[in-house]
Design an enzyme around this catalytic site. Structure first.
Site, PDB file in Angstrom:
ATOM      1  N   GLY A  57     -16.017 141.435   5.980  1.00 22.45           N
ATOM      2  CA  GLY A  57     -16.231 142.473   4.985  1.00 22.45           C
ATOM      3  C   GLY A  57     -16.128 141.859   3.602  1.00 22.45           C
ATOM      4  O   GLY A  57     -15.493 140.815   3.428  1.00 22.45           O
TER       5      GLY A  57
ATOM      6  N   GLN B  29     -15.069 141.380  -5.343  1.00 23.22           N
ATOM      7  CA  GLN B  29     -14.750 140.041  -4.854  1.00 23.22           C
ATOM      8  C   GLN B  29     -15.793 139.007  -5.272  1.00 23.22           C
ATOM      9  O   GLN B  29     -15.593 137.812  -5.048  1.00 23.22           O
ATOM     10  CB  GLN B  29     -14.592 140.046  -3.342  1.00 23.22           C
ATOM     11  CG  GLN B  29     -13.346 140.799  -2.883  1.00 23.22           C
ATOM     12  CD  GLN B  29     -13.203 140.723  -1.391  1.00 23.22           C
ATOM     13  OE1 GLN B  29     -13.766 141.546  -0.672  1.00 23.22           O
ATOM     14  NE2 GLN B  29     -12.472 139.728  -0.925  1.00 23.22           N
TER      15      GLN B  29
ATOM     16  N   CYS C 239      -8.026 137.645   3.698  1.00 17.37           N
ATOM     17  CA  CYS C 239      -8.940 138.122   2.667  1.00 17.37           C
ATOM     18  C   CYS C 239      -9.675 136.932   2.080  1.00 17.37           C
ATOM     19  O   CYS C 239      -9.071 135.876   1.856  1.00 17.37           O
ATOM     20  CB  CYS C 239      -8.139 138.839   1.582  1.00 17.37           C
ATOM     21  SG  CYS C 239      -9.131 139.479   0.222  1.00 17.37           S
ATOM     22  N   LEU C 240     -10.958 137.100   1.822  1.00 21.37           N
ATOM     23  CA  LEU C 240     -11.741 136.023   1.233  1.00 21.37           C
ATOM     24  C   LEU C 240     -11.283 135.698  -0.187  1.00 21.37           C
ATOM     25  O   LEU C 240     -11.574 134.621  -0.691  1.00 21.37           O
ATOM     26  CB  LEU C 240     -13.228 136.377   1.262  1.00 21.37           C
ATOM     27  CG  LEU C 240     -13.825 136.535   2.660  1.00 21.37           C
ATOM     28  CD1 LEU C 240     -15.281 136.973   2.578  1.00 21.37           C
ATOM     29  CD2 LEU C 240     -13.678 135.260   3.472  1.00 21.37           C
TER      30      LEU C 240
ATOM     31  N   HIS D 116      -9.161 148.002   4.325  1.00 24.67           N
ATOM     32  CA  HIS D 116      -9.034 146.817   3.470  1.00 24.67           C
ATOM     33  C   HIS D 116     -10.082 146.844   2.355  1.00 24.67           C
ATOM     34  O   HIS D 116      -9.758 146.642   1.177  1.00 24.67           O
ATOM     35  CB  HIS D 116      -9.207 145.572   4.355  1.00 24.67           C
ATOM     36  CG  HIS D 116      -9.133 144.271   3.634  1.00 24.67           C
ATOM     37  ND1 HIS D 116      -8.068 143.424   3.747  1.00 24.67           N
ATOM     38  CD2 HIS D 116     -10.025 143.640   2.808  1.00 24.67           C
ATOM     39  CE1 HIS D 116      -8.278 142.339   3.020  1.00 24.67           C
ATOM     40  NE2 HIS D 116      -9.471 142.444   2.442  1.00 24.67           N
ATOM     41  N   GLU D 117     -11.339 147.110   2.711  1.00 25.64           N
ATOM     42  CA  GLU D 117     -12.411 147.114   1.708  1.00 25.64           C
ATOM     43  C   GLU D 117     -12.266 148.292   0.740  1.00 25.64           C
ATOM     44  O   GLU D 117     -12.512 148.135  -0.463  1.00 25.64           O
ATOM     45  CB  GLU D 117     -13.784 147.105   2.370  1.00 25.64           C
ATOM     46  CG  GLU D 117     -14.065 145.893   3.251  1.00 25.64           C
ATOM     47  CD  GLU D 117     -13.787 144.542   2.605  1.00 25.64           C
ATOM     48  OE1 GLU D 117     -13.935 144.409   1.372  1.00 25.64           O
ATOM     49  OE2 GLU D 117     -13.424 143.612   3.341  1.00 25.64           O
TER      50      GLU D 117
ATOM     51  N   HIS E  45      -9.787 147.355  -1.875  1.00 30.11           N
ATOM     52  CA  HIS E  45     -10.352 146.492  -2.914  1.00 30.11           C
ATOM     53  C   HIS E  45     -10.962 147.327  -4.031  1.00 30.11           C
ATOM     54  O   HIS E  45     -10.761 147.029  -5.211  1.00 30.11           O
ATOM     55  CB  HIS E  45     -11.436 145.573  -2.341  1.00 30.11           C
ATOM     56  CG  HIS E  45     -10.919 144.285  -1.804  1.00 30.11           C
ATOM     57  ND1 HIS E  45     -10.189 143.390  -2.555  1.00 30.11           N
ATOM     58  CD2 HIS E  45     -11.034 143.730  -0.585  1.00 30.11           C
ATOM     59  CE1 HIS E  45      -9.880 142.344  -1.828  1.00 30.11           C
ATOM     60  NE2 HIS E  45     -10.379 142.516  -0.612  1.00 30.11           N
TER      61      HIS E  45
END
Length: 179
Positions: free
Chosen positions: A56, A61, A104-105, A146-147, A150
């Site tokens: 995701g 991000q 997480c990226l 999670h997304e 963000h």
């Protein structure tokens, strides 16, 4: 045989925004223009997510403070969920709360046990403005929550407490990407 193109094949890989950048802790703005720029952003998000081997990715991000995210994520039954959501709202997060490893990226190479509900429902729009409702269970529910976090200006580290948070912050301080 595919009837549509593979997401991200027309996108460009953008640099990831890493923890410490203020855009990750600022709530994102609603999308109002559903034109070609939004289509390019969604394509870029897919390309960047795939290049980074994520499941995701939210627009902030890659430095864009807009309420958009993409996903290509399995649930606990290994069913693949693929798509994007514009102006998403987490309208339901319920069921059992499970503490599971979450990464997480924007915090590459790190993870921590994070509590999430095992069921989530997100409502929003497609990039063409059509309403969409996404139901997720298990790992996919974790991804949706999670997304959505963000886009509200939160990262999973904000949900981790106590010794887990202290350990994660020590790992962040030592991470090669922080230098």
């Amino acid at each position: 045989m595919r009837n549509a193109s593979i997401p991200g094949t027309h996108g460009r890989v953008r640099p990831l925004t890493l923890l410490g950048n203020p855009v990750l802790h600022t709530p994102c703005e609603e999308v109002t223009d559903f034109g070609p720029e939004l289509t390019r952003l969604v394509d870029d998000l897919f390309a960047t997510m795939y290049a980074a081997q994520g499941v995701g990715l939210a627009a902030n991000q890659v430095g864009e403070s807009l309420r958009v995210f993409v996903y290509d994520c399995p649930d606990d039954e290994d069913v693949r969920h693929l798509g994007h959501v514009v102006n998403p709202r987490l309208v339901e997060a319920d069921g059992v709360v499970i503490r599971g490893p979450e990464g997480c990226l924007s915090l590459p190479g790190l993870e921590a046990g994070t509590e999430r509900h095992d069921h989530a429902v997100v409502e929003g729009l497609t990039m063409t403005g059509e309403p969409v409702t996404i139901h997720g269970t298990g790992f996919f529910a974790r991804c949706l929550q999670h997304e959505c976090d963000h886009l509200e200006g939160k990262v999973y580290a904000d949900r981790v407490g106590g010794w887990r948070h202290r350990r994660l912050m020590r790992q962040v301080a030592r991470a090669s990407w922080r230098r």
